[in-house]
Design a protein around this motif. Structure first.
Motif, mmCIF file in Angstrom:
data_model
loop_
_atom_site.group_PDB
_atom_site.id
_atom_site.type_symbol
_atom_site.label_atom_id
_atom_site.label_comp_id
_atom_site.label_asym_id
_atom_site.label_seq_id
_atom_site.Cartn_x
_atom_site.Cartn_y
_atom_site.Cartn_z
ATOM 1 N N ALA A 284 0.938 -1.250 -0.038
ATOM 2 C CA ALA A 284 -0.096 0.034 -0.065
ATOM 3 C C ALA A 284 0.987 1.080 0.116
ATOM 4 O O ALA A 284 1.793 1.217 0.769
ATOM 5 C CB ALA A 284 -1.031 0.038 1.374
ATOM 6 N N SER A 285 0.535 2.428 -0.952
ATOM 7 C CA SER A 285 1.337 3.432 -0.946
ATOM 8 C C SER A 285 0.505 4.643 -1.364
ATOM 9 O O SER A 285 -0.246 4.463 -2.255
ATOM 10 C CB SER A 285 2.770 3.219 -1.788
ATOM 11 N N GLU A 286 0.694 5.776 -0.833
ATOM 12 C CA GLU A 286 0.210 6.901 -1.481
ATOM 13 C C GLU A 286 0.489 7.581 -2.759
ATOM 14 O O GLU A 286 1.697 7.293 -3.055
ATOM 15 C CB GLU A 286 0.241 8.077 -0.173
ATOM 16 N N ILE A 287 -0.272 7.612 -3.508
ATOM 17 C CA ILE A 287 -0.121 8.365 -4.749
ATOM 18 C C ILE A 287 0.045 9.866 -4.481
ATOM 19 O O ILE A 287 0.772 10.706 -5.238
ATOM 20 C CB ILE A 287 -1.077 8.029 -5.833
ATOM 21 N N ASN A 288 -1.192 10.497 -3.959
ATOM 22 C CA ASN A 288 -1.067 11.776 -3.469
ATOM 23 C C ASN A 288 -1.934 11.808 -2.159
ATOM 24 O O ASN A 288 -2.275 10.894 -1.350
ATOM 25 C CB ASN A 288 -1.498 12.869 -4.437
ATOM 26 N N SER A 289 -2.247 13.030 -1.625
ATOM 27 C CA SER A 289 -3.078 13.319 -0.434
ATOM 28 C C SER A 289 -4.309 12.519 -0.562
ATOM 29 O O SER A 289 -4.877 12.438 0.606
ATOM 30 C CB SER A 289 -3.103 14.559 0.073
ATOM 31 N N HIS A 290 -5.032 12.307 -1.547
ATOM 32 C CA HIS A 290 -6.284 11.941 -1.657
ATOM 33 C C HIS A 290 -6.433 10.484 -2.414
ATOM 34 O O HIS A 290 -7.509 9.995 -2.472
ATOM 35 C CB HIS A 290 -7.104 12.678 -2.339
ATOM 36 N N LYS A 291 -5.400 9.876 -2.897
ATOM 37 C CA LYS A 291 -5.053 8.719 -3.573
ATOM 38 C C LYS A 291 -4.233 7.732 -3.030
ATOM 39 O O LYS A 291 -2.968 8.132 -2.663
ATOM 40 C CB LYS A 291 -5.101 9.183 -5.003
ATOM 41 N N MET A 292 -4.451 6.498 -2.857
ATOM 42 C CA MET A 292 -3.637 5.484 -2.571
ATOM 43 C C MET A 292 -3.827 4.157 -3.237
ATOM 44 O O MET A 292 -4.858 3.753 -3.899
ATOM 45 C CB MET A 292 -4.150 4.857 -1.129
ATOM 46 N N ARG A 293 -2.467 3.429 -3.610
ATOM 47 C CA ARG A 293 -2.408 2.173 -4.233
ATOM 48 C C ARG A 293 -2.361 1.168 -3.368
ATOM 49 O O ARG A 293 -1.555 1.236 -2.443
ATOM 50 C CB ARG A 293 -1.255 2.343 -5.315
ATOM 51 N N VAL A 294 -3.211 0.218 -3.475
ATOM 52 C CA VAL A 294 -3.282 -1.017 -2.577
ATOM 53 C C VAL A 294 -3.354 -2.508 -3.531
ATOM 54 O O VAL A 294 -3.935 -2.348 -4.389
ATOM 55 C CB VAL A 294 -4.702 -0.974 -1.879
ATOM 56 N N VAL A 295 -2.392 -3.208 -2.884
ATOM 57 C CA VAL A 295 -2.220 -4.518 -3.600
ATOM 58 C C VAL A 295 -2.513 -5.611 -2.604
ATOM 59 O O VAL A 295 -2.317 -5.687 -1.343
ATOM 60 C CB VAL A 295 -0.761 -4.836 -4.088
ATOM 61 N N LEU A 296 -3.758 -6.388 -2.860
ATOM 62 C CA LEU A 296 -3.967 -7.399 -2.179
ATOM 63 C C LEU A 296 -3.844 -8.795 -2.751
ATOM 64 O O LEU A 296 -3.966 -9.043 -3.898
ATOM 65 C CB LEU A 296 -5.764 -7.536 -2.009
ATOM 66 N N ILE A 297 -3.826 -10.001 -2.013
ATOM 67 C CA ILE A 297 -3.605 -11.242 -2.393
ATOM 68 C C ILE A 297 -4.862 -12.000 -2.070
ATOM 69 O O ILE A 297 -5.758 -12.411 -2.959
ATOM 70 C CB ILE A 297 -2.432 -11.961 -1.750
#
Length: 251
Positions: free
Chosen positions: A182-195
Motif C-alpha cells: 500500500a502506498s500513497e499516490i497523493n494526499s487523496h489517492k492510494m495504491r493497494v495490492v491484495l492477495i
C-alpha cells in the motif's frame, strides 16, 4: 458501446467421465464451487433423475438439465476481461433488479459466461468472465495468491499512517486485514495490492480509519493491467495472458 475484442478459440473434446460439478462448469453454467451449490439445491437432473451427490460422474452423452433446461459442453472457451463500471453487480442475475455486469457482454457472446471473483456494486475495474471451469477454479482459489491492484480515492485527505498500518495488518470487528502493499499516490489517492481479498476488505479498513472512499478501482489482476480499457469496455485475453495468469497461481 465500444468493444475492444480479440478472438481466441480453444477447444475441449474430453468425453471421459467427469464430476458433475466440473461438467456444469465446463458447460458455462457457473464456477465449479457455485455449481456444487446448484447441485446440492436439487436443481440438476441427469437422464431424468434429480442428482444431489457431488461425486456423481457424467459424460457428454448424458442428458443433463439445470432448472429444467438442457446444457451441453461448449467447444469454444472464452476468457473476457471487462472494465466493470460502478453500479453493476457481479452475478448471473439480481433479484433486486440491479444492473448485472454480465449484461455488458451478452450481445457479443452466445456462450454462458460467469465472473471469476467479484467486485462490489460501488467499485469499478477489471473482472474476468469465462466459461472454462478449470481456469476459473484455479484463479479464484485463495491458495492461488494472485495479486489484485486497486486505486482508492478519498473525499478527504488520507490518514498519514493508513498505508503503513494496512501493510502491517489491521483488525476490524475481529477480522484481520493486511495488504501485500500500500502506498500513497497523493494526499487523496492510494495504491493497494491484495492477495487474499476478503469481502469489502479495502472499504472496511478505510472506514475504520475514518477515510471516506470516493472511488475504488481495480486496475490489475496478476499480470493483466487495465491498459487503455474504459468503463464498460472489454476484450478477450490473449493466449499468452491466460498462460501467464495460470503460471502465477501458486496452487
Amino acid at each position: 458501446m465500444k468493444n475492444k475484442r480479440r478472438s481466441l478459440y480453444l477447444h475441449d473434446s474430453n468425453s471421459e467421465p467427469i464430476r458433475l460439478q466440473a461438467y456444469l462448469a465446463h458447460c458455462g453454467v457457473a464456477s465449479r464451487r457455485a455449481s456444487e451449490k446448484i447441485i446440492l439445491e436439487g436443481r440438476v437432473s441427469v437422464n431424468g433423475s434429480v442428482v444431489t451427490e457431488l461425486g456423481t460422474k457424467v459424460t457428454s452423452n448424458d442428458k443433463v438439465l439445470v432448472d429444467g433446461k438442457e446444457i451441453s459442453l461448449e467447444e469454444t472457451k472464452r476468457y473476457v476481461l471487462l472494465y466493470k463500471p460502478a453500479g453493476f453487480v457481479c452475478s448471473q442475475s439480481d433479484e433486486k433488479g440491479r444492473r448485472v455486469a454480465l449484461e455488458l457482454l451478452k450481445d457479443s457472446y452466445s456462450e454462458r459466461l460467469y465472473n471469476v471473483g467479484r467486485l462490489d456494486m460501488f467499485s469499478s475495474g477489471l473482472i474476468i468472465f469465462t466459461n472454462d471451469g478449470d481456469f476459473a477454479a484455479k484463479l479464484s482459489h485463495p491458495s492461488a495468491e494472485i495479486e489484485k491492484e486497486y486505486v482508492v480515492e478519498t473525499s478527504m485527505p488520507l490518514p498519514r499512517s493508513l498505508a503503513e498500518d494496512f501493510k502491517r495488518g489491521v483488525r476490524v470487528e475481529g477480522v484481520f486485514y493486511r495488504a501485500k502493499d500500500a502506498s500513497e499516490i497523493n494526499s487523496h489517492k492510494m495504491r493497494v495490492v491484495l492477495i487474499e481479498g476478503k469481502n469489502r476488505e479495502i472499504r472496511r479498513v478505510f472506514e475504520n480509519s475514518g477515510a471516506v472512499i470516493r472511488s475504488l478501482t481495480r486496475v490489475r489482476i496478476g499480470s493483466v493491467s487495465v491498459g487503455d480499457l474504459k468503463p464498460g469496455e472489454f476484450r478477450e485475453l490473449t493466449q499468452f495472458e491466460i498462460k501467464e495468469l495460470l503460471n502465477l497461481c501458486k496452487n
